[in-house]
Design an enzyme around this catalytic site. Structure first.
Site: not given
Ligand code: PEP
Ligand code: MG
Length: 902
Positions: A29, A107, A582, A637, A767, A788-791
């Site tokens: 502002k 607000g 997968r 995979r 991963e 594999g960024t989830n693991d």
């Molecule tokens: C992961 O781990 O990021 C991945 C892509 O494999 P998944 O989710 O199948 O374990």
């Molecule tokens: Mg994985």
């Protein structure tokens, strides 16, 4: 020697000293007031106290040295400019004290108006207003009310009740029927309320009022609702707010005065034109609060043509100057127009694309800038489905389409109930007469917001648009009764828990649940709308900006898909291959029994028979996918399930066996199965026998898959197609694991491929943290890496993927340990560092190593920017997120400052 100079830290800036680029210091502002001042627009004079002063106050609990003196000096110069002194009994200067952070937080923080009024200056104010006693006493009672509430925490309802009492005594429901004497009486009543709650009289000393108000604005940075809003909007918690002290101008001095809000384009659709609301004889807060119904801005032309023309001229100048949609707050005081605020306006996702396209057409910005001004979250919103409406569904009410989207859910009337039901997994629609900042938690929890009052600029509308949440405001056919938990519309009563549907684009409200249909943007991506020939400005703008993003991006975008149908859809959405197929999903359904036989086989023959039965099925799966992805790489995979997913649940099996034994049935087979399941039972399946470990333990399993992939590729290629398979080994932690699998795979591939010309790459997922940290070794054996960024997140943080988000992430978010789940957006410093190390060391060992990511983060806007920065070759995400990733990859290529386009 030069004399030692002590340069005092500058905490206060006159409007003439600032500019629009000083938002960090002066807040949005303040910076924009300065910009307008310097453009020569009529801004009431004033000054800004910096965010640094606020931060110093919040850290130490007291005003920093030098601040008081600087305020004094700037106040004196303001008094000189205005020819009036703060709180002067004869001819008082009054000021407003307004918050203003770097990012707009509508607000959420405090404002105090009419500072400088007291028992004596109220008389001077009346004289200034041509003997308008009513106005002067009304202004004074507003000050006590706002000051009491925001500075001294006096409960707001007490003032409301006193106002209601005064109206009741007068036999009216309208504030405007109260005359000067009534308001004088109300001031007395307010002062008593103030004294009762604070133990002191209402401060008469103007400078004390000012200092306390400034302090209250500083402190409002940490008010609960502001904290919640920042968390929701991902605004950093340590920015602090600036404070603007501005000479008051009054929109409530009679019919030739008023106040309004204007947009230079429609913030809902992006259409060109004049949009806004005007309210005669009112102060600014009355419009934003949505308490009284406003008229459309165009009507101002009839009411006050001179001011209207002047306003239009300023609006055009501001747009030209900011090269963007501006929103403006203005006040007309007895025929004189004052500009109180401007900023680059918030807009819906559709408007963001449409306006960016228009501005390119108008030559105001180039395509890079247009790309910068939209983002993946907006695109994702445009891909949401809309209501499918036929004659069965008639709206019961129509309000203002304040924030687009289609939402159905159970009606709730309080923020608390919204939060409660949403936590139980219900979709809810929060219904209120109007919302206020205390409703924020409920608004976050709800699927949509429906109010019976207020316009496009009401609190509900502004906040919902900011959150990308569906909102219909001002549906005044609704008679909302919050205490009775019901509303009445078209003669029907809707109780808490009943389902309604709201359309935030058209403003229509339906009883019951309306079915939905896909968005035009999705139809465009799917190829059923030709952007060149369609009369839809949104689709044209999306097409144009996506084309530019594709031309600019360095990252390729692949998809995660394990069926031909998903692959085909993703390809239409622009996927440039499959980054993760997968295969474990191919072992479920009626193939489960074969897998069970494989796992439980007690002889080589049994196992080989099961594998032989699986081979042709797998081959067909891959043929289907390779055909759909003809000519593009497909990363397959090898199987990676936690083992228990293929076996019957232990408890159920144990019960079945016990029951059968009880009945004296022959259970030899079931007992053998139970014994095997017991033997293989794992306490932590996610850390157990899965991925490459399974492949190394069950002979022939990976070999069967490799053979199926190679045979499928050869078949597709021989029949005139082009298959480009990449075999990926999951859960590798040590190079030896990969080497073992690879040696076997290479033999099979050589045997199957022969002279067909098919080339098969072999690579690995990264991963497991150990893999990231030994990436240099692993790269010697891998032709590509896919993160594999989830693991990696699971194992990097030690967070169980399946449990933690529901179990305790809410607390971590509340404590600010992270601002967003690390499973949703990559944790750059920790997990991201593992990615960076692996990318660098992998490429050092094998120059040109192909790098991608296939965890959920591959479709998250912020994470895409990170993967761009780290130098990956591609991201891979679910089909629906492919366009979002394409857009963000383009944005990442033209900017180095994250995905934020706020
Ligand atoms: C992961 O781990 O990021 C991945 C892509 O494999 P998944 O989710 O199948 O374990
Ligand atoms: Mg994985």
């Amino acid at each position: 020697m030069a004399a030692q100079e002590t340069v005092e830290h500058k905490y206060v800036y006159d409007f003439a000293e600032g500019n629009k680029d000083l938002k960090d210091l002066l807040g949005g502002k303040g910076a924009n007031l300065a910009e307008m001042t310097n453009l020569g627009l009529p801004v009431p004079p004033g000054f800004t106290i910096t965010t640094e002063a606020c931060k110093a106050y919040l850290t130490t609990g007291r005003e920093p040295d030098g601040l008081a003196a600087q305020i004094e000096a700037h106040l004196e110069s303001l008094e000189r400019e205005m020819g009036r002194k703060l709180g002067d009994p004869q001819d008082p200067l009054l000021v407003s004290v307004r918050s203003g952070a770097k990012f707009s937080m509508p607000g959420m923080m405090e404002t105090v108006l009419n500072v400088g009024l007291n028992d004596r200056s109220v008389v001077g104010l009346s004289a200034q207003a041509g003997g308008n006693d009513r106005f002067a006493w009304d202004s004074y009672r507003r000050l006590i009310q706002m000051f009491g509430k925001t500075v001294c925490e006096v409960p707001g309802e007490e003032f409301e009740h006193a106002l209601d009492d005064a109206k009741r005594a007068k036999g009216t429901q309208n504030d405007l029927d109260l005359d000067a004497d009534d308001l004088r009486g109300l001031v007395d009543a307010y002062k008593k309320i103030f004294a009762k709650h604070t133990g002191r009289e209402f401060p008469q000393e103007p400078r004390e009022q000012l200092d306390l108000a400034i302090r209250a604005v500083f402190e409002s940075w940490n008010a609960e609702r502001a904290v919640v809003y920042r968390r929701q909007e991902r605004i950093p918690a340590d920015l602090g707010t600036a404070v603007n002290v501005v000479a008051m101008v009054f929109g409530n001095l009679g019919a030739d005065s008023g106040t309004g809000v204007a947009f230079t384009r429609d913030p809902g659709s992006g259409a060109q034109g004049i949009y806004g609301d005007y309210l005669a004889n009112a102060q600014g807060e009355d419009v934003v609060a949505g308490i009284r119904n406003t008229v459309q801005l165009q009507e101002l032309e009839q009411i006050d043509k001179k001011s209207y023309d002047e306003l239009l001229d300023y609006m055009a100048r501001l747009e030209e100057h900011y090269k963007d949609l501006c929103d403006i707050e203005f006040t007309i005081e007895r025929g004189k127009l004052w500009m109180l605020q401007t900023r680059v306006g918030k807009r819906t996702a559709a408007a963001a694309f449409v306006i960016a396209g228009q501005l390119v057409d108008e030559g105001l910005i180039d395509l890079d800038e247009a790309l910068h001004r939209v983002n993946g979250a907006q695109l994702a919103q445009l891909m949401f489905p809309r209501f499918r409406l036929d004659h069965e569904f008639q709206p019961v009410a129509k309000g203002i389409g304040a924030s687009p989207g289609a939402a159905s859910g159970k009606v709730v009337f309080t923020s608390a109930r919204a939060v409660e039901l949403a936590a139980e997994g219900e979709s809810v629609i929060l219904v209120r007469r109007e919302t206020n900042p205390d409703d924020l938690n409920g608004m976050i929890a709800a699927k949509g917001i429906l109010t019976s009052r207020g316009g496009k600029t009401s609190h509900a509308a502004v906040v919902a648009r900011g959150m990308g949440k569906t909102c219909v405001s001002g549906a005044d056919e609704l008679d909302v009764n919050v205490p009775a938990k019901k509303f009445i519309v078209a003669g029907q009563t809707v109780n808490e828990g009943d389902v309604v549907s709201i359309d935030g684009t058209t403003g229509k409200v339906y009883l019951g649940e309306v079915p939905v249909m896909p968005s035009e943007v999705v139809q465009y991506f799917e190829g059923s709308l030709d952007p060149e020939h369609i009369d839809n400005p949104l689709v044209r703008a999306v097409h144009r900006i996506m084309t530019h993003a594709d031309a600019k991006r360095r990252l390729l975008v692949r998809t995660n898909a394990d069926t031909g149908a998903d692959a085909a859809r993703a390809r239409r959405f622009g996927a440039e291959g499959i980054g993760l197929c997968r295969t474990e999903h191919m072992f479920l359904g009626d193939r489960r029994e074969l897998v069970e036989r494989l796992i439980l086989a007690s002889t080589d023959e049994e196992r080989e028979a099961a594998l032989a039965a699986l081979l042709p099925l797998q081959r067909e799966d891959f043929i289907d996918i390779f055909r759909e992805m003809d000519g593009l790489p497909v990363t397959v995979r090898l199987i990676d399930p936690p083992l228990h997913e293929f076996l019957p649940p232990l408890e159920q099996l144990a019960v079945n066996v016990a029951v059968a034994q009880e009945r004296g049935e022959d259970v030899a087979k079931e007992e053998a199965l139970l014994a095997a399941v017991r033997r293989m039972h794992e306490e932590n399946p996610m850390l157990g026998l899965r991925g490459v470990r399974l492949g190394l333990v069950i002979p022939g399993l990976f070999a069967m898959q490799v053979r199926a992939i190679a045979e499928a590729a050869v078949e597709v290629t021989r029949s005139g197609g082009s298959a480009c398979p990449e075999i990926m080994v999951p859960l590798v932690g040590a190079v030896q694991e990969l080497e073992t699998v690879r040696a076997e795979a290479e033999k099979i591939i050589a045997e199957v491929v022969g002279d067909s010309g098919v080339e098969v790459l072999i690579g690995t997922m990264i991963e497991v943290p150990r893999a990231a940290l030994t990436a240099g070794q692993i790269a010697e054996a891998a032709q590509f890496f896919s993160f594999g960024t989830n693991d990696l997140t699971q194992m990097g943080w030690g967070f169980s993927r399946d449990d933690v988000e529901g179990a305790f992430f809410w607390r971590y978010l509340e404590l600010g340990i992270f601002g967003i789940s690390p499973f949703e957006s990559i944790d750059r410093e920790g997990v991201g560092r593992l990615v960076r190390i692996a990318a660098e060391e992998g490429r050092a060992a094998r120059p040109g190593l192909k790098l991608g990511v296939c965890g959920e983060h591959g479709g998250d806007p912020d994470s895409v920017h990170f993967f761009h920065e780290v130098g990956l070759d591609y991201v891979s995400c679910s089909p629906f997120r492919v366009p979002v990733a394409r857009l963000e990859a383009g944005r990442a290529a033209i900017t180095t400052t994250g995905s934020d386009s706020r």
